[in-house]
Write a protein that holds these residues in place. Structure first.
Motif, PDB file in Angstrom:
ATOM      1  N   UNK A   1       0.832  -1.198   0.000  1.00 48.29           N
ATOM      2  CA  UNK A   1       0.000   0.000   0.000  1.00 48.29           C
ATOM      3  C   UNK A   1       0.870   1.253   0.000  1.00 48.29           C
TER       4      UNK A   1
ATOM      5  N   UNK B   1       0.449   5.437   0.756  1.00 51.40           N
ATOM      6  CA  UNK B   1      -0.415   6.464   1.320  1.00 51.40           C
ATOM      7  C   UNK B   1       0.306   7.810   1.240  1.00 51.40           C
TER       8      UNK B   1
ATOM      9  N   UNK C   1      -3.545   9.172   7.127  1.00 49.26           N
ATOM     10  CA  UNK C   1      -3.055   8.758   5.808  1.00 49.26           C
ATOM     11  C   UNK C   1      -4.181   8.686   4.785  1.00 49.26           C
TER      12      UNK C   1
ATOM     13  N   UNK D   1       4.181  -0.617   8.407  1.00 48.36           N
ATOM     14  CA  UNK D   1       4.538   0.625   7.739  1.00 48.36           C
ATOM     15  C   UNK D   1       6.038   0.874   7.745  1.00 48.36           C
ATOM     16  N   UNK D   2       6.509   1.549   6.699  1.00 48.15           N
ATOM     17  CA  UNK D   2       7.840   2.113   6.698  1.00 48.15           C
ATOM     18  C   UNK D   2       7.823   3.462   7.399  1.00 48.15           C
ATOM     19  N   UNK D   3       8.997   4.068   7.483  1.00 50.09           N
ATOM     20  CA  UNK D   3       9.131   5.335   8.200  1.00 50.09           C
ATOM     21  C   UNK D   3       8.645   6.531   7.393  1.00 50.09           C
TER      22      UNK D   3
ATOM     23  N   UNK E   1     -13.503  -6.032  10.594  1.00 52.22           N
ATOM     24  CA  UNK E   1     -12.364  -5.708  11.450  1.00 52.22           C
ATOM     25  C   UNK E   1     -12.116  -4.207  11.466  1.00 52.22           C
TER      26      UNK E   1
ATOM     27  N   UNK F   1      -9.125  -1.441  13.122  1.00 47.35           N
ATOM     28  CA  UNK F   1      -7.744  -1.448  13.607  1.00 47.35           C
ATOM     29  C   UNK F   1      -7.434  -0.118  14.280  1.00 47.35           C
TER      30      UNK F   1
ATOM     31  N   UNK G   1      -4.172   2.234  15.410  1.00 47.35           N
ATOM     32  CA  UNK G   1      -2.740   2.462  15.231  1.00 47.35           C
ATOM     33  C   UNK G   1      -2.309   3.648  16.089  1.00 47.35           C
TER      34      UNK G   1
ATOM     35  N   UNK H   1       0.787   6.683  16.147  1.00 47.61           N
ATOM     36  CA  UNK H   1       1.858   7.342  15.419  1.00 47.61           C
ATOM     37  C   UNK H   1       2.530   8.312  16.368  1.00 47.61           C
TER      38      UNK H   1
ATOM     39  N   UNK I   1       7.395   9.588  13.922  1.00 41.10           N
ATOM     40  CA  UNK I   1       7.498   8.158  13.625  1.00 41.10           C
ATOM     41  C   UNK I   1       6.390   7.725  12.661  1.00 41.10           C
ATOM     42  N   UNK I   2       6.502   6.492  12.215  1.00 42.02           N
ATOM     43  CA  UNK I   2       5.459   5.952  11.352  1.00 42.02           C
ATOM     44  C   UNK I   2       4.384   5.273  12.204  1.00 42.02           C
ATOM     45  N   UNK I   3       3.475   4.595  11.566  1.00 43.55           N
ATOM     46  CA  UNK I   3       2.339   4.009  12.258  1.00 43.55           C
ATOM     47  C   UNK I   3       2.669   2.614  12.782  1.00 43.55           C
TER      48      UNK I   3
ATOM     49  N   UNK J   1       0.684  -0.719  14.718  1.00 40.99           N
ATOM     50  CA  UNK J   1      -0.605  -1.293  15.082  1.00 40.99           C
ATOM     51  C   UNK J   1      -0.657  -1.569  16.575  1.00 40.99           C
TER      52      UNK J   1
ATOM     53  N   UNK K   1      -1.139  -6.297  19.749  1.00 40.02           N
ATOM     54  CA  UNK K   1       0.207  -6.531  19.235  1.00 40.02           C
ATOM     55  C   UNK K   1       1.200  -6.535  20.395  1.00 40.02           C
TER      56      UNK K   1
ATOM     57  N   UNK L   1      -4.944   6.491  15.496  1.00 37.45           N
ATOM     58  CA  UNK L   1      -5.689   6.398  14.244  1.00 37.45           C
ATOM     59  C   UNK L   1      -6.515   5.118  14.195  1.00 37.45           C
TER      60      UNK L   1
ATOM     61  N   UNK M   1     -10.560  -2.042   6.759  1.00 33.29           N
ATOM     62  CA  UNK M   1     -10.301  -2.598   5.439  1.00 33.29           C
ATOM     63  C   UNK M   1     -11.624  -2.650   4.690  1.00 33.29           C
TER      64      UNK M   1
ATOM     65  N   UNK N   1      -7.377  -0.087   2.450  1.00 35.01           N
ATOM     66  CA  UNK N   1      -7.393   0.183   3.881  1.00 35.01           C
ATOM     67  C   UNK N   1      -7.497   1.694   4.084  1.00 35.01           C
ATOM     68  N   UNK N   2      -8.514   2.126   4.814  1.00 33.27           N
ATOM     69  CA  UNK N   2      -8.774   3.548   5.008  1.00 33.27           C
ATOM     70  C   UNK N   2      -8.541   3.941   6.459  1.00 33.27           C
ATOM     71  N   UNK N   3      -8.168   5.190   6.626  1.00 27.21           N
ATOM     72  CA  UNK N   3      -7.866   5.713   7.946  1.00 27.21           C
ATOM     73  C   UNK N   3      -8.745   6.906   8.281  1.00 27.21           C
TER      74      UNK N   3
ATOM     75  N   UNK O   1      -7.543  10.838  12.691  1.00 24.49           N
ATOM     76  CA  UNK O   1      -6.656  10.726  13.840  1.00 24.49           C
ATOM     77  C   UNK O   1      -7.062  11.589  15.017  1.00 24.49           C
TER      78      UNK O   1
END
Lengths: 111, 112
Positions: free
Chosen positions: A34, A36, A44, A101-103, B31, B33, B35, B37, B41-43, B45, B58, B92, B96, B101-103, B106
């Motif tokens: 994916x 974003x 995102x 996810x990546x950074x 489902x 989810x 997350x 952030x 940093x990135x996201x 779960x 997790x 966040x 799905x 996959x939508x967010x 936040x």
């Protein structure tokens, strides 16, 4: 362990200067990759999903490609409004729904 | 596409208190989810919430700290309990829908 690495961390371009963002991944069975876009203070925004090597998808100035080890997000003739952080994520066959996810790559396009 | 609404969009909370974040989806989804952030940093779960069953957490996240409810197919809540400054993050909600996959937008949480 599933892992995603994006490069570069930051990229500055002049308006109209095309470039590519890289997303390298390791996953035990790829269900989907994916891309974003994330603007500051926002969630995102979905861009693309790629499923198999060789697949390509386009949207306006963006084109995403996929190989067995990496994905590229090509930005053609970018505009200042393309400035954002671009996130790559993978979903493995064994992790239904979960995204790794990546950074991210923070892109700044100067006029 | 699925439209996701999160409340609140931001909050500043005192350490030791709890905050409940709400996530509403305009379609029924199996489902949902949650997350996190962290700044710069990135996201990551936190947990997966299925309707009618316990949430799946997790590694590094526990139910006592992040209790989740999923009363129906369009709604979920995440509580951040006994907050400390380290909990300052964007939280966040995600779903799905079809193959995407939508967010949500936040919730920006600052703990002081």
């Amino acid at each position: 362990e599933d892992q995603v690495t994006q490069s570069p961390e930051a990229l500055r371009l002049q308006e109209g200067e095309s470039s590519s963002l890289n997303c390298s991944y390791t996953v035990s069975g790829l269900r989907g990759l994916f891309w974003y876009r994330q603007d500051p203070g926002k969630g995102p925004e979905f861009l693309f999903t790629l499923y198999s090597a060789g697949e390509e998808k386009e949207k306006e100035r963006l084109k995403a490609t996929l190989t067995k080890k990496e994905s590229f997000l090509h930005i053609t003739a970018p505009k200042p409004e393309d400035s954002a952080t671009y996130l790559c994520a993978v979903q493995g066959m064994s992790n239904t729904g979960k995204l790794i996810f990546g950074q991210g790559t923070t892109l700044q396009v100067k006029p | 596409s699925a439209v996701i609404s999160q409340k609140p969009s931001r909050d500043i909370c005192q350490r030791g208190t709890s905050l409940t974040i709400q996530c509403q989806v305009d379609s029924q989804v199996t489902m949902m989810f949650w997350y996190r952030q962290q700044p710069g940093q990135s996201l990551t779960l936190i947990a997966t919430a299925n309707q009618g069953s316990e949430a799946t957490y997790e590694s590094g996240f526990v139910i006592d700290k992040f209790p989740i409810s999923r009363p129906n197919l369009t709604f979920s809540t995440l509580t951040v309990s006994n907050m400390s400054p380290e909990d300052s993050s964007i939280y966040l909600c995600s779903v799905e829908w079809a193959t995407e996959a939508f967010f949500g937008q936040g919730t920006r949480l600052t703990v002081v």
